[in-house]
Write a protein that holds these residues in place. Structure first.
Motif, PDB file in Angstrom:
ATOM      1  N   ARG A 260       0.826  -1.206   0.000  1.00 51.61           N
ATOM      2  CA  ARG A 260       0.000   0.000   0.000  1.00 51.61           C
ATOM      3  C   ARG A 260       0.867   1.266   0.000  1.00 51.61           C
ATOM      4  NH1 ARG A 260      -2.345  -1.095   4.137  1.00 51.61           N
ATOM      5  NH2 ARG A 260      -1.274   0.227   5.653  1.00 51.61           N
ATOM      6  N   VAL A 261       1.908   1.311   0.836  1.00 55.09           N
ATOM      7  CA  VAL A 261       2.776   2.480   0.902  1.00 55.09           C
ATOM      8  C   VAL A 261       3.512   2.682  -0.418  1.00 55.09           C
ATOM      9  CG1 VAL A 261       4.842   3.420   2.006  1.00 55.09           C
ATOM     10  CG2 VAL A 261       3.045   2.387   3.397  1.00 55.09           C
ATOM     11  N   THR A 262       3.992   1.610  -1.000  1.00 55.00           N
ATOM     12  CA  THR A 262       4.735   1.715  -2.260  1.00 55.00           C
ATOM     13  C   THR A 262       3.851   2.244  -3.378  1.00 55.00           C
ATOM     14  OG1 THR A 262       6.113  -0.165  -1.583  1.00 55.00           O
ATOM     15  CG2 THR A 262       6.173   0.463  -3.896  1.00 55.00           C
ATOM     16  N   LYS A 263       2.613   1.777  -3.441  1.00 53.64           N
ATOM     17  CA  LYS A 263       1.699   2.259  -4.474  1.00 53.64           C
ATOM     18  C   LYS A 263       1.388   3.741  -4.285  1.00 53.64           C
ATOM     19  CE  LYS A 263      -0.655  -2.023  -5.772  1.00 53.64           C
ATOM     20  NZ  LYS A 263      -1.965  -2.723  -5.860  1.00 53.64           N
ATOM     21  N   GLU A 264       1.310   4.189  -3.064  1.00 54.35           N
ATOM     22  CA  GLU A 264       1.073   5.613  -2.817  1.00 54.35           C
ATOM     23  C   GLU A 264       2.246   6.456  -3.315  1.00 54.35           C
ATOM     24  OE1 GLU A 264       0.332   6.011   1.309  1.00 54.35           O
ATOM     25  OE2 GLU A 264      -1.653   5.051   1.250  1.00 54.35           O
ATOM     26  N   VAL A 265       3.445   5.972  -3.076  1.00 53.23           N
ATOM     27  CA  VAL A 265       4.621   6.697  -3.566  1.00 53.23           C
ATOM     28  C   VAL A 265       4.643   6.706  -5.089  1.00 53.23           C
ATOM     29  CG1 VAL A 265       7.151   6.730  -3.616  1.00 53.23           C
ATOM     30  CG2 VAL A 265       5.949   6.182  -1.493  1.00 53.23           C
ATOM     31  N   VAL A 266       4.329   5.589  -5.703  1.00 55.76           N
ATOM     32  CA  VAL A 266       4.286   5.526  -7.168  1.00 55.76           C
ATOM     33  C   VAL A 266       3.256   6.509  -7.714  1.00 55.76           C
ATOM     34  CG1 VAL A 266       3.742   4.066  -9.156  1.00 55.76           C
ATOM     35  CG2 VAL A 266       5.086   3.148  -7.276  1.00 55.76           C
ATOM     36  N   ALA A 267       2.082   6.568  -7.115  1.00 54.05           N
ATOM     37  CA  ALA A 267       1.033   7.478  -7.584  1.00 54.05           C
ATOM     38  C   ALA A 267       1.489   8.928  -7.477  1.00 54.05           C
ATOM     39  CB  ALA A 267      -0.247   7.253  -6.780  1.00 54.05           C
ATOM     40  N   ASP A 268       2.181   9.268  -6.368  1.00 61.31           N
ATOM     41  CA  ASP A 268       2.673  10.650  -6.213  1.00 61.31           C
ATOM     42  C   ASP A 268       3.702  10.985  -7.286  1.00 61.31           C
ATOM     43  OD1 ASP A 268       1.055  10.938  -4.025  1.00 61.31           O
ATOM     44  OD2 ASP A 268       2.635  10.480  -2.558  1.00 61.31           O
ATOM     45  N   SER A 292      18.306 -12.138   2.531  1.00 63.01           N
ATOM     46  CA  SER A 292      17.982 -11.378   3.732  1.00 63.01           C
ATOM     47  C   SER A 292      16.769 -10.480   3.540  1.00 63.01           C
ATOM     48  CB  SER A 292      19.177 -10.519   4.153  1.00 63.01           C
ATOM     49  OG  SER A 292      19.548  -9.640   3.097  1.00 63.01           O
ATOM     50  N   ARG A 293      16.060 -10.678   2.459  1.00 62.57           N
ATOM     51  CA  ARG A 293      14.939  -9.790   2.172  1.00 62.57           C
ATOM     52  C   ARG A 293      13.909 -10.487   1.285  1.00 62.57           C
ATOM     53  NH1 ARG A 293      17.825  -5.092  -0.848  1.00 62.57           N
ATOM     54  NH2 ARG A 293      19.416  -5.600   0.701  1.00 62.57           N
ATOM     55  N   ILE A 294      12.747  -9.912   1.235  1.00 62.88           N
ATOM     56  CA  ILE A 294      11.716 -10.332   0.279  1.00 62.88           C
ATOM     57  C   ILE A 294      11.767  -9.336  -0.875  1.00 62.88           C
ATOM     58  CG2 ILE A 294       9.257 -10.628  -0.120  1.00 62.88           C
ATOM     59  CD1 ILE A 294       8.952 -11.437   2.767  1.00 62.88           C
ATOM     60  N   GLY A 295      12.070  -9.821  -2.056  1.00 62.01           N
ATOM     61  CA  GLY A 295      12.229  -8.941  -3.203  1.00 62.01           C
ATOM     62  C   GLY A 295      10.936  -8.750  -3.970  1.00 62.01           C
ATOM     63  N   PHE A 296      10.768  -7.557  -4.484  1.00 54.07           N
ATOM     64  CA  PHE A 296       9.605  -7.280  -5.330  1.00 54.07           C
ATOM     65  C   PHE A 296       9.990  -6.239  -6.377  1.00 54.07           C
ATOM     66  CE2 PHE A 296       9.324  -4.475  -1.681  1.00 54.07           C
ATOM     67  CZ  PHE A 296       8.980  -3.242  -2.207  1.00 54.07           C
ATOM     68  N   THR A 297       9.156  -6.156  -7.402  1.00 50.05           N
ATOM     69  CA  THR A 297       9.384  -5.262  -8.532  1.00 50.05           C
ATOM     70  C   THR A 297       8.310  -4.189  -8.541  1.00 50.05           C
ATOM     71  OG1 THR A 297      10.398  -7.020  -9.851  1.00 50.05           O
ATOM     72  CG2 THR A 297       9.579  -5.096 -11.043  1.00 50.05           C
ATOM     73  N   VAL A 298       8.754  -2.947  -8.735  1.00 51.87           N
ATOM     74  CA  VAL A 298       7.824  -1.821  -8.881  1.00 51.87           C
ATOM     75  C   VAL A 298       7.827  -1.402 -10.343  1.00 51.87           C
ATOM     76  CG1 VAL A 298       7.243   0.514  -8.142  1.00 51.87           C
ATOM     77  CG2 VAL A 298       8.317  -1.073  -6.535  1.00 51.87           C
ATOM     78  N   ILE A 299       6.670  -1.313 -10.949  1.00 47.78           N
ATOM     79  CA  ILE A 299       6.538  -0.982 -12.370  1.00 47.78           C
ATOM     80  C   ILE A 299       6.122   0.479 -12.492  1.00 47.78           C
ATOM     81  CG2 ILE A 299       5.418  -1.572 -14.551  1.00 47.78           C
ATOM     82  CD1 ILE A 299       4.891  -4.349 -13.380  1.00 47.78           C
ATOM     83  N   LEU A 300       6.946   1.269 -13.184  1.00 48.10           N
ATOM     84  CA  LEU A 300       6.698   2.696 -13.374  1.00 48.10           C
ATOM     85  C   LEU A 300       6.456   2.988 -14.845  1.00 48.10           C
ATOM     86  CD1 LEU A 300       9.615   4.098 -11.161  1.00 48.10           C
ATOM     87  CD2 LEU A 300       7.255   3.686 -10.463  1.00 48.10           C
ATOM     88  N   GLY A 301       5.645   3.979 -15.133  1.00 52.71           N
ATOM     89  CA  GLY A 301       5.396   4.407 -16.507  1.00 52.71           C
ATOM     90  C   GLY A 301       6.118   5.705 -16.811  1.00 52.71           C
ATOM     91  N   VAL A 302       6.797   5.760 -17.948  1.00 55.35           N
ATOM     92  CA  VAL A 302       7.518   6.969 -18.358  1.00 55.35           C
ATOM     93  C   VAL A 302       7.065   7.349 -19.760  1.00 55.35           C
ATOM     94  CG1 VAL A 302       9.524   6.515 -16.914  1.00 55.35           C
ATOM     95  CG2 VAL A 302       9.488   5.641 -19.237  1.00 55.35           C
TER      96      VAL A 302
END
Length: 365
Positions: A260-268, A292-302
């Motif tokens: 949820r936090v990551t999506k808010e940052v992406v929207a901003d 040592s972490r759980i990895g995930f991918t954030v998809i951005l539009g340019v």
């Protein structure tokens, strides 16, 4: 024999020559007035035509006045014929140059006004200009009484030898035409070759393609090589693209909260940063249980390829600040050192919990 030169002949010749010069001056003034009115229209073609007439019409008036002056003088038939030929050749030369300029400008104007066509590429403009100049040259030779049939025959025979001698040049020429006709690459596109070169296509001419790197260096690539290499065009089929940013959070994180936090940052970022795509839907995809972490991918539009660097820059800064505010931890890689029977075992980077289990069960770590 011709009659003797008289004062009346000189007066008539002077009047004819002055009339030609006056007509040239008046035509130039008239065409300048037309040029100002043509600039107010949206169509670029009228500007090109008026500019060409400003070159041809005054010279034609001067040539006509000179021919009339020569006709008023008691010249021999041979001199009169030579004078007329020279004046005609002058008009043909000026008209050819003006026509080549008009046709080239019209081709450039048409290609610039249509999407998907190489507007700024010079290859079509240069080919058109050369063809018009060649036709004008042949007409000039025919005007002088020189038969162009043997010349065309010689050119046809010699063209084979020239083609064999200029194989690489002709290969680049036809490769450039093929590239533009297939619309795989156009000036303004951002491309990356399999050999590593990448940048914006500045121009495609008869021999080579010029690519401007992001560092503003120019890379010159022969058209034949460009047509044969593997290439990625980041502007086609559409200019907008998506980029992937890899992120990781600690195992004790609430993944729903992280998403949820990551999506808010992406929207901003998508709505506030220039070059982003406001209508892009934020997307987060978890994919890896790492060391040592759980990895995930954030998809951005340019909106365009070079915008990705600014978007990534702002996204990483904002995400890091927001994670600190929310208490979400981005762990650094952990390395566990265990002592067993006097031997120091240094495992590779592992998840802390998995390494602890190995030590409890006695497995080497």
């Amino acid at each position: 024999m011709t009659r003797s030169l008289t004062v009346d002949d000189l007066v008539h010749a002077g009047i004819a020559l002055a009339a030609g010069l006056l007509a040239a001056f008046l035509l130039r003034m008239l065409l300048r007035w037309l040029a100002r009115h043509a600039e107010r229209t949206a169509w670029r073609g009228d500007d090109i035509l008026v500019e060409a007439l400003r070159t041809v019409a005054p010279w034609a008036a001067v040539a006509g006045g000179t021919a009339s002056a020569a006709a008023a003088l008691p010249l021999t038939r041979a001199v009169q014929h030579t004078t007329n030929q020279v004046l005609t050749l002058l008009v043909i030369l000026v008209a050819t140059v003006a026509t080549a300029r008009v046709v080239a400008d019209l081709v450039r104007s048409v290609t610039q006004s249509r999407s998907g066509v190489a507007g700024s590429a010079t290859i079509f403009v240069n080919i058109t200009r050369i063809l018009v100049l060649a036709i004008g040259f042949l007409i000039g030779l025919q005007t002088l009484g020189i038969s162009i049939a043997p010349l065309l025959t010689a050119l046809g025979v010699g063209g084979l030898a020239v083609a064999l001698a200029l194989q690489d040049t002709l290969a680049n020429l036809f490769a450039g035409i093929h590239i533009l006709a297939s619309k795989t690459v156009q000036p303004g596109d951002y491309i990356r070759l399999s050999s590593g070169e990448e940048g914006y296509v500045e121009d495609i001419n008869w021999r080579q393609t010029t690519v401007r790197e992001l560092s503003n260096n120019l890379v010159v690539i022969p058209n034949g090589q460009l047509a044969k290499t593997n290439m990625t065009n980041f502007m086609r089929p559409q200019q907008q693209l998506t980029i992937l940013v890899q992120v990781g959070v600690s195992y004790d994180s609430d993944l729903e909260h992280v998403e949820r936090v990551t999506k808010e940052v992406v929207a901003d970022v998508m709505t506030e940063i220039t070059g982003a795509v406001p209508e892009h839907e934020p997307a987060v995809r978890f994919h890896t249980f790492g060391d040592s972490r759980i990895g995930f991918t954030v998809i951005l539009g340019v909106a365009e390829f070079s915008d990705q660097y600014r978007i990534k820059h702002e996204f990483i800064k904002r995400l890091h600040r927001r994670y600190r505010e929310e208490g979400i931890r981005i762990p650094s890689p952990a390395r566990t050192v265990a002592l067993q029977q006097g031997t120091v075992l240094i495992p590779s980077q592992r998840d802390g919990a998995a390494a602890a289990d190995d030590m409890i069960t006695g497995r080497p770590v």
